[in-house]
Structure formats: C-alpha cells, structure tokens
Design an enzyme around this catalytic site. Structure first.
Site, mmCIF file in Angstrom:
data_model
loop_
_atom_site.group_PDB
_atom_site.id
_atom_site.type_symbol
_atom_site.label_atom_id
_atom_site.label_comp_id
_atom_site.label_asym_id
_atom_site.label_seq_id
_atom_site.Cartn_x
_atom_site.Cartn_y
_atom_site.Cartn_z
ATOM 1 N N LYS A 193 -5.658 8.058 -0.487
ATOM 2 C CA LYS A 193 -4.462 7.896 -1.312
ATOM 3 C C LYS A 193 -4.729 6.781 -2.316
ATOM 4 C CE LYS A 193 -0.911 5.377 -1.749
ATOM 5 N NZ LYS A 193 -0.639 5.448 -3.189
ATOM 6 N N GLU A 268 -8.335 -4.839 4.156
ATOM 7 C CA GLU A 268 -8.925 -5.717 3.134
ATOM 8 C C GLU A 268 -7.769 -6.237 2.295
ATOM 9 O OE1 GLU A 268 -11.896 -6.681 3.017
ATOM 10 O OE2 GLU A 268 -13.101 -5.173 4.056
ATOM 11 N N CYS A 302 -9.546 -9.698 -5.292
ATOM 12 C CA CYS A 302 -9.056 -10.273 -4.036
ATOM 13 C C CYS A 302 -9.782 -11.573 -3.712
ATOM 14 C CB CYS A 302 -9.260 -9.265 -2.918
ATOM 15 S SG CYS A 302 -10.909 -8.562 -2.925
ATOM 16 N N GLU A 402 -1.068 -15.974 -3.523
ATOM 17 C CA GLU A 402 -2.004 -15.231 -4.372
ATOM 18 C C GLU A 402 -1.292 -14.837 -5.662
ATOM 19 O OE1 GLU A 402 -3.061 -11.175 -3.245
ATOM 20 O OE2 GLU A 402 -5.151 -11.685 -3.629
HETATM 21 P P1 NAP Z 1 -0.340 -3.072 -2.633
HETATM 22 O O1 NAP Z 1 0.955 -3.114 -3.308
HETATM 23 O O2 NAP Z 1 -0.456 -3.546 -1.243
HETATM 24 O O3 NAP Z 1 -0.823 -1.536 -2.737
HETATM 25 C C1 NAP Z 1 -2.053 -1.103 -2.246
HETATM 26 C C2 NAP Z 1 -1.960 0.352 -1.851
HETATM 27 O O4 NAP Z 1 -1.021 0.503 -0.787
HETATM 28 C C3 NAP Z 1 -1.471 1.270 -2.953
HETATM 29 O O5 NAP Z 1 -2.144 2.505 -2.857
HETATM 30 C C4 NAP Z 1 0.007 1.431 -2.613
HETATM 31 O O6 NAP Z 1 0.554 2.615 -3.124
HETATM 32 C C5 NAP Z 1 -0.070 1.485 -1.116
HETATM 33 N N1 NAP Z 1 1.181 1.183 -0.423
HETATM 34 C C6 NAP Z 1 2.310 0.591 -0.893
HETATM 35 N N2 NAP Z 1 3.240 0.506 0.072
HETATM 36 C C7 NAP Z 1 2.693 1.042 1.190
HETATM 37 C C8 NAP Z 1 3.159 1.242 2.537
HETATM 38 N N3 NAP Z 1 4.357 0.851 2.936
HETATM 39 N N4 NAP Z 1 2.316 1.816 3.421
HETATM 40 C C9 NAP Z 1 1.084 2.205 3.058
HETATM 41 N N5 NAP Z 1 0.600 2.055 1.793
HETATM 42 C C10 NAP Z 1 1.390 1.478 0.882
HETATM 43 O O7 NAP Z 1 -1.456 -3.897 -3.406
HETATM 44 P P2 NAP Z 1 -1.751 -3.888 -4.957
HETATM 45 O O8 NAP Z 1 -0.739 -4.702 -5.638
HETATM 46 O O9 NAP Z 1 -1.982 -2.492 -5.399
HETATM 47 O O10 NAP Z 1 -3.185 -4.603 -4.985
HETATM 48 C C11 NAP Z 1 -3.360 -5.954 -5.084
HETATM 49 C C12 NAP Z 1 -3.633 -6.554 -3.725
HETATM 50 O O11 NAP Z 1 -4.801 -5.981 -3.135
HETATM 51 C C13 NAP Z 1 -3.921 -8.038 -3.784
HETATM 52 O O12 NAP Z 1 -3.248 -8.684 -2.744
HETATM 53 C C14 NAP Z 1 -5.418 -8.107 -3.559
HETATM 54 O O13 NAP Z 1 -5.883 -9.333 -3.067
HETATM 55 C C15 NAP Z 1 -5.641 -7.005 -2.619
HETATM 56 N N6 NAP Z 1 -7.053 -6.595 -2.613
HETATM 57 C C16 NAP Z 1 -7.834 -6.877 -1.531
HETATM 58 C C17 NAP Z 1 -9.169 -6.531 -1.538
HETATM 59 C C18 NAP Z 1 -10.066 -6.855 -0.379
HETATM 60 O O14 NAP Z 1 -11.112 -6.231 -0.270
HETATM 61 N N7 NAP Z 1 -9.726 -7.783 0.480
HETATM 62 C C19 NAP Z 1 -9.719 -5.894 -2.647
HETATM 63 C C20 NAP Z 1 -8.892 -5.628 -3.723
HETATM 64 C C21 NAP Z 1 -7.550 -5.973 -3.697
HETATM 65 P P3 NAP Z 1 1.282 2.634 -4.564
HETATM 66 O O15 NAP Z 1 0.228 2.320 -5.554
HETATM 67 O O16 NAP Z 1 1.785 4.011 -4.658
HETATM 68 O O17 NAP Z 1 2.359 1.592 -4.515
#
Ligand code: NAP
Ligand code: MG
Length: 499
Positions: A193, A268, A302, A402
């Site tokens: 997804k 992650e 991240c 963050e």
């Molecule tokens: P996010 O809001 O957590 O969304 C990530 C993914 O989860 C998207 O596909 C989102 O779908 C989906 N999602 C949203 N609500 C969900 C739920 N209740 N259950 C399951 N999935 C759900 O994060 P983001 O804003 O896209 O990304 C930024 C974050 O990712 C930052 O915190 C960053 O640090 C972290 N990150 C971590 C790593 C690592 O390797 N540690 C790497 C890159 C990024 P939708 O897009 O449809 O909302």
C-alpha cells in the site's frame, strides 16, 4: 528567483500518467470496488497529475484473499529457490531497462531532483539482485541435542505468509522495493500500500512485475487512504506480517492493532537524529556533512541529522559557515537539472514545517537563515528554504519533535559525556552522526549512541547489504542485509526419532 529550464518528461512516463491507473490484485488491473478515485499532485506545481483508485476495506479483503490463495495454494511456495531468484533477477533487469521512466515518475510525484531519483532507481535494481542471491542461500541448522534416544534435530527457515508493506511518501519506490525483495526471495506473498501522496512509481513497478510473470496474487498493489484501509490490514486474520515505514504515531497504532492477531511487525518510524561535531573534526568536511545530513531530500528523511550538536568553542563560527554553505543549494523543480533541493512533497507537510519554524522562535531560538521559500517558480510549489535555528537547547519542542523538513536545530556542548547524554535524551533512536579526527573518540561515541545507525565523518550512507532500522521509538526490526531475511521468515524446529 528566476524561472528555470526543465528537462522534458520522459515519453513513457507521459504515456503512463495519461492512461487510467488501477490497482493490481490477483494478477488483474482493477478499479476500487466503490469506483472512487484520489488525486495525485505534482508538488513542484501543485497541479493534478492523474488519479488513482481510492481503495476501501472491501478492496483490502480482495487483496488479502489473493495473496493468501497464492501463498496457501499457489505455485509460489513450492517453486524452486533458483526459479524464484530468476524472477527477481528478471525484475531487476526490467527496472534497469525502464530506469529513466521510473526516475521521472518518482520526481514527478515527490518533487525530488531527477538525479536523486535516478540514483534511487539504481538502488532498487541492487535490492532485487542482492535478495535474488539470498533465495538459494537461506539454510537451517542441525542441532546436537542432549535428550535421550537417537534424535535428529534440525531447523528450517520458512516464509511467514502474507506480508503487507505500507510505505511513506518520502521515498516511495525504494520503500516498496525494500518491502518486496527480501520477502519474495524467501517465498512470501506481498501486498503493497503506497502512500496516497506518491503512488505512481509503485504502480509502474507492478506493471514490470506482471511483465516478469510472477504467479497471480504473489504481488498485489492497493491504493487508498491509510486512515480508512490501514486498520483493515492490521486487524485482518489473513495477514501474517506488516512491514511499515512512516510516522511513530501510525506505527504505534499498527502495533496495537496487530496485537489482536499477534502479527509480526517491522516498523521503520520517525527520528530526531543527533549529529555531533567535535572541535577536532575536519572542518570543511564537517560543514558539508552537517548540511547534507539535514538538507538532503529537503529534510524529508527519517534519519536526517536534525539536532546538530557543535562543540562550544567552534559553535558560533560553525553555525555562520553552515548558513553560508546553504547558499550552494538551489531550490527548484526536480526536473531542472541544476536543482539541489526539491519541494516539500505535500502541502500539509510544508504547513507543519513553517509552524515549527515559528514555534522555535517563540521558544527563543534564533532564525539564522531559512523559512518559507517564495518568488518566481517557487511560488508554484511547496518550497521551504534550508533553515538553521541557533541558540537552541535540547529541551525545546523543536529539538524533541520530528519536524520532517529542512530545519536543523543547532545546540552547543562542552564535553563528550555531556553530548552523549543530550544525544540520547530523546524518544527516538534512528541515526547518529559524529565528526572527529580522533579515532578512539569516534568509536566510543558511536558505541554510546542508542541508535540503529551511526555515521562517522559521513552521513546517511545506506546499502542493501547493511542493516538499517531504529532503537527506541524509531522502530522494531531491520531492513536490508541478512537482517531482513530473518524479518520475513519463521524458524521451524523438527525432531526425528531415529530409533
Ligand atoms: P504516515 O502518516 O505514518 O504514513 C505512512 C503510511 O501509513 C502511508 O502509506 C499512510 O497512508 C499509511 N497510514 C496512515 N494511517 C494509517 C493507519 N491507521 N494504519 C495503517 N497505515 C496508515 O507517515 P508519513 O507522513 O507518510 O511519512 C513521514 C514519516 O515516515 C516520518 O515520521 C518519517 O520519519 C517516517 N519515515 C521513517 C523511515 C524509516 O526507515 N525509519 C523512512 C522514511 C520515513 P496514506 O498515505 O494514505 O495516509
Ligand atoms: Mg505527489
């Protein structure tokens, strides 16, 4: 800011986005059952590029059934490992042959500079080639047990089953690939997804997967809002594993939901990584490292080095020189080859970043350079300047939360002990950076940091062979390397009575 000359969008990419985009379930291209769609936006221009299906819970069920059937009854798990490897190698070749198109789609979708997207696509080729090698090399053990009788005791590493990969928008293609290559190599079936903001290259990847000829249902791609379909995946009893990249907040929710069926999870999550500059560092290299650590991908990383600890006797000069260095960064559309920093990928994220910059100043920080980026072409997209905040301490909200943008918080320190304590005084534990020419200090501090990754005199390097992941609230489990094989297999222990 002048207007820029953009390279022409790759013709295959133009064609790809001009045709209706669908989800890939059970080897078929399908609309969402509701027929609803979501817009995909170009963050450099705010224009709608295309639409993708807005999947809901009923679509999730179809995808899980398809992946389940392919795992339980399909030819996939009985396929010889070298045949699985061959499919992964063919996929790597196809990605390589279509690299320019994929890079263009990634830049169109995320805004990141085209050369960065090209580099990322090359790492995706590496991923499939590396894990193709693993397909024939995952072995068990024979164990010399001391129980009575004549016993043969051995282990097998078996696939987990249906593995769902959920990705974030800051590195969509590489994340999808990381959530496919290792699990497929060891015989799992997968559902991806992608983040709703950035689904394009993942959908194109599914076309290449179809072209390679994976059995139906082995890989499924479903688009739809995570807030609507996320829970359906995490509570579904047909899913064995969730591999998630995204925010700590959503990660926590996934872990909570996964408890209902004791699903395996790899998380992650977010970070607030410390980058420590000692006064004995190679000064110019340290400036470059500090800048790259936070500003690459416009801070949407991240592991970004977002807390910059600088030894007190060089702090003022370092901050000044770092601010000067940010002038090297040309902001612009990712299709302008001279662009170094692209836009923020989403409108909501740009708003969040600007709010944090305001908050920092209310908390007493000094805005050395940065803020909103406007003028010329920048007005068309979601741009933020590289931003440096000085006169900060580790207790400010901007040092604890963050921000996920090109904003660095510069904090002075005096001793090694003090900086280790501050660096570790955070709920996160993803990355850490150290700039020093003292090899003993480098190792000691690297060992003391409570983080999954540490870079010394460099920052942010990653490789498919090298494990990546977080301590503390930055996550659970590791991606890449042998670690990922463990994450996608179960160990089965078998006892045979030979008498
Ligand atoms: P996010 O809001 O957590 O969304 C990530 C993914 O989860 C998207 O596909 C989102 O779908 C989906 N999602 C949203 N609500 C969900 C739920 N209740 N259950 C399951 N999935 C759900 O994060 P983001 O804003 O896209 O990304 C930024 C974050 O990712 C930052 O915190 C960053 O640090 C972290 N990150 C971590 C790593 C690592 O390797 N540690 C790497 C890159 C990024 P939708 O897009 O449809 O909302
Ligand atoms: Mg987009």
């Amino acid at each position: 800011m002048t207007n820029s000359t953009l390279i022409k969008l790759n013709e295959k990419a133009v064609k790809f986005v001009s045709l209706p985009l669908k989800m890939f379930i059970n080897g078929e291209w399908v609309e969402s059952l509701s027929g609803e769609k979501m817009n995909v936006i170009d963050p450099s221009t705010k224009e709608i590029i295309t639409q993708v299906p807005k999947g809901d819970i009923s679509d999730v069920d179809l995808a899980v059934k398809a992946a389940r059937k392919a795992f339980d009854r399909g030819p996939w798990t009985t396929m010889k490992p070298n045949d699985r490897a061959l499919l992964l190698l063919r996929l790597a070749d196809l990605i390589e042959q279509n690299a320019e198109e994929l890079a263009h789609l990634e830049t169109l979708d995320t805004g990141r500079p085209i050369n960065f997207s090209r580099f990322v696509v090359a790492t995706c080729v590496d991923q499939f080639r590396y894990y193709a090698g693993w397909a024939t090399k995952v072995t068990g053990e024979t164990i010399p047990v001391s129980t009575p009788g004549n016993i043969l005791n051995y282990t097998r590493r078996e696939p987990l089953g249906v593995c769902v990969g959920i990705t974030a928008w800051n590195g969509p293609l590489s994340m999808a690939v990381m959530k496919l290559a290792a699990p497929l190599a060891v015989g799992n079936t997968c559902i991806i997804k992608p983040a709703s903001e950035t689904p394009l290259a993942t959908i194109r990847l599914a076309e290449l997967i179809e072209e390679v000829g994976f059995p139906e249902g082995v890989v499924n791609i479903i688009t739809g809002p995570g807030s609507v379909i996320g829970d359906a995946f995490t509570t579904h009893d047909g899913v064995d594993k969730i591999s998630f990249t995204g925010s700590t907040e959503v990660g926590r929710n996934i872990m909570r939901n996964s408890a209902s069926t004791i699903k395996k999870v790899t998380l992650e999550l977010g970070g607030k990584s410390a980058h420590i500059i000692f006064d004995d560092a190679d000064y110019q290299q340290a400036i470059q490292n500090a800048a790259n650590a936070i500003f690459m991908n416009s801070g949407q990383a991240c592991f970004a080095g977002s807390r910059l600890f600088v030894q007190k006797n060089i702090y003022d000069q370092f901050v000044k020189d770092l601010a000067e260095y940010t002038k090297n960064y040309k902001l612009g559309n990712g299709f302008d080859p001279s662009t170094v920093l692209g836009p923020i990928t989403t409108a909501a994220q740009k708003k969040t970043i600007l709010e944090y910059i305001d908050l920092a100043q209310k908390e007493g920080a000094e805005l050395v350079v940065g803020g909103d980026a406007t003028g010329g072409d920048l007005d068309k997209g979601f741009f933020v300047q590289p931003t440096i905040l000085a006169a900060c301490n580790n207790n400010m909200r901007v040092a604890r939360e963050e921000i996920f943008g090109p904003v660095v918080v510069a904090i002075p320190f005096e001793t090694v002990e003090e900086v280790i304590e501050m660096a570790n005084d955070t709920e996160y534990g993803l990355g850490g950076g150290i700039c020093t020419t003292d090899v003993k200090k480098a190792h000691k501090v690297a060992h003391a940091l409570r983080t999954g990754n540490v870079w010394v005199n460099t920052y942010g390097l990653m490789d498919v062979a090298s494990p990546f992941g977080g301590y503390k609230q930055s996550g659970i489990g590791r991606e890449n390397g042998a670690a990922a094989i463990e994450m996608f297999t179960e160990v089965k222990n078998i006892w045979i009575n030979l008498d």
